[in-house]
Design an enzyme around this catalytic site. Structure first.
Site, short mmCIF file in Angstrom:
data_model
loop_
_atom_site.label_atom_id
_atom_site.label_comp_id
_atom_site.label_asym_id
_atom_site.label_seq_id
_atom_site.Cartn_x
_atom_site.Cartn_y
_atom_site.Cartn_z
N CYS A 208 -4.85 -38.06 -23.97
CA CYS A 208 -5.14 -38.67 -22.67
C CYS A 208 -6.34 -39.56 -22.86
O CYS A 208 -7.39 -39.10 -23.30
CB CYS A 208 -5.41 -37.61 -21.61
SG CYS A 208 -5.87 -38.34 -20.02
N HIS B 135 6.00 -32.39 -17.06
CA HIS B 135 5.40 -33.13 -18.18
C HIS B 135 4.07 -32.46 -18.47
O HIS B 135 3.07 -32.72 -17.80
CB HIS B 135 5.22 -34.60 -17.73
CG HIS B 135 4.56 -35.47 -18.75
ND1 HIS B 135 5.21 -36.50 -19.37
CD2 HIS B 135 3.31 -35.48 -19.25
CE1 HIS B 135 4.40 -37.11 -20.21
NE2 HIS B 135 3.23 -36.51 -20.15
N ARG C 266 6.39 -43.84 -26.19
CA ARG C 266 5.51 -44.53 -25.24
C ARG C 266 4.25 -43.69 -24.99
O ARG C 266 3.18 -44.01 -25.51
CB ARG C 266 6.25 -44.81 -23.92
CG ARG C 266 5.61 -45.93 -23.07
CD ARG C 266 4.32 -45.58 -22.39
NE ARG C 266 4.44 -44.49 -21.42
CZ ARG C 266 3.40 -43.94 -20.80
NH1 ARG C 266 2.16 -44.37 -21.04
NH2 ARG C 266 3.57 -42.93 -19.97
N ASP C 267 4.39 -42.62 -24.25
CA ASP C 267 3.22 -41.81 -23.91
C ASP C 267 2.51 -41.31 -25.17
O ASP C 267 1.29 -41.23 -25.22
CB ASP C 267 3.67 -40.64 -23.04
CG ASP C 267 2.51 -39.81 -22.51
OD1 ASP C 267 1.40 -40.35 -22.41
OD2 ASP C 267 2.72 -38.63 -22.22
MG MG Z 1 1.68 -37.18 -21.49
#
Ligand code: MG
Length: 296
Positions: A237, A204, A12-13
């Site tokens: 990000c 995280h 996912r991330d």
């Molecule tokens: Mg992350």
């Protein structure tokens, strides 16, 4: 021997920040292989608009493929009631919600102030908890913000306390842009753990400045035993150009094995997954351990 629960966030991330789109079937295969390598907690997708995040389209299909595997924890990211409904309909037992410790980041990426984000989460988390779901609540920018620079620790502590009060099963302290250093990571965990039980906290961390593993080590020294990472160091990000991916799961597992903390993960098997997913995504294998074991 003490155990660490590694939460794999690559599907996912990680994938959410990659340019190559993988089909739900490919994502199911990836999760299956990660599970075979010994990962028991794997972030499986999100229920947000496929227009906004095309990488996560078909997350319902992904979850349904694992309905007969109750021992696998497959958290999915949601942000709205509609997302929660869709997650529950697909059989989700674990969800992820997100807030930011930075006022500016919250307004730009989550469409509202920190206080508004908490007020939106209040009824959403109440519904999820009442439905028996486990909620991972992520706090982004805990060690720095691209707009504001450093974030006061007290701001993170207050948010963690609020999320704990709303029934979060786990609270993630995220270094979204990877600017943290071990001393600050340690101080952050210590301060939050004084208010929220440390077994409810996870870290995280991102590796933008090469501090990811050192920051995790500092968090382990403060009692953290739940750590997020992404196979092959996938991810980045969306709001910061050049921000590196999550700490690579294989680098993390190598370190934990060396310290004598057990994870139940087979490192060689995991590296094979890292090699093949990196090739599928046309990205170089970014983990140190992956490259070293491959050369050996
Ligand atoms: Mg992350």
């Amino acid at each position: 021997m003490q155990q660490v629960r590694v939460v794999e966030v690559g599907p996912r991330d990680g994938l959410q920040h990659e340019a190559v789109l993988l089909s739900p079937l490919d994502r199911i295969a990836l999760i299956e292989r990660l599970s075979e390598a010994g990962l028991a907690s794997i972030e499986a997708g999100s229920f947000v608009s496929p227009k906004a995040v095309p990488q996560m389209a078909g997350t319902d299909e992904v979850l349904r493929a694992f309905l007969n595997r109750p021992q696998l924890r497959l958290p999915v990211l949601i942000a709205t009631d509609k997302g929660l409904d869709a997650a529950v309909a697909a059989g989700a037992r674990d969800i992820v919600v997100s807030v930011s410790a930075s006022e500016s980041y919250s307004r730009r990426s989550l469409n509202g102030s920190i206080a508004e984000a908490i007020e939106r989460l209040r009824p959403l988390m109440a519904r999820a908890v009442a439905a028996g779901l486990r909620v991972r609540a992520s706090i982004s920018c805990t060690l720095g913000c691209p707009y504001e620079g450093s974030i006061p620790v007290s701001q993170v502590v207050d948010l963690a306390e609020a999320l704990h009060g709303l029934g979060a099963h786990e609270i993630l302290l995220a270094d979204t842009i990877g600017v943290g250093t071990p001393g600050r990571a340690k101080a952050l965990v210590k301060a939050v753990a004084a208010i929220v039980p440390v077994d409810r906290l996870a870290v995280h961390f991102h590796d933008t400045y090469g501090q990811g593993l050192a920051n995790i080590y500092a968090a382990l020294e403060e009692g953290i035993r739940i750590v997020d990472a992404a196979v092959g160091g996938l991810g980045g990000c969306a709001f910061i150009k050049g921000a590196a991916g999550n700490v690579a799961t294989e680098d993390l597992v190598y370190m934990l094995d060396g310290i004598g903390l057990t994870t139940g993960i087979n490192l060689e098997h995991l590296v094979e997954v890292a090699v093949s997913i990196s090739a599928d995504l046309n990205r170089p294998l970014s983990s140190h351990v992956g490259r070293a074991l491959r050369a050996a």
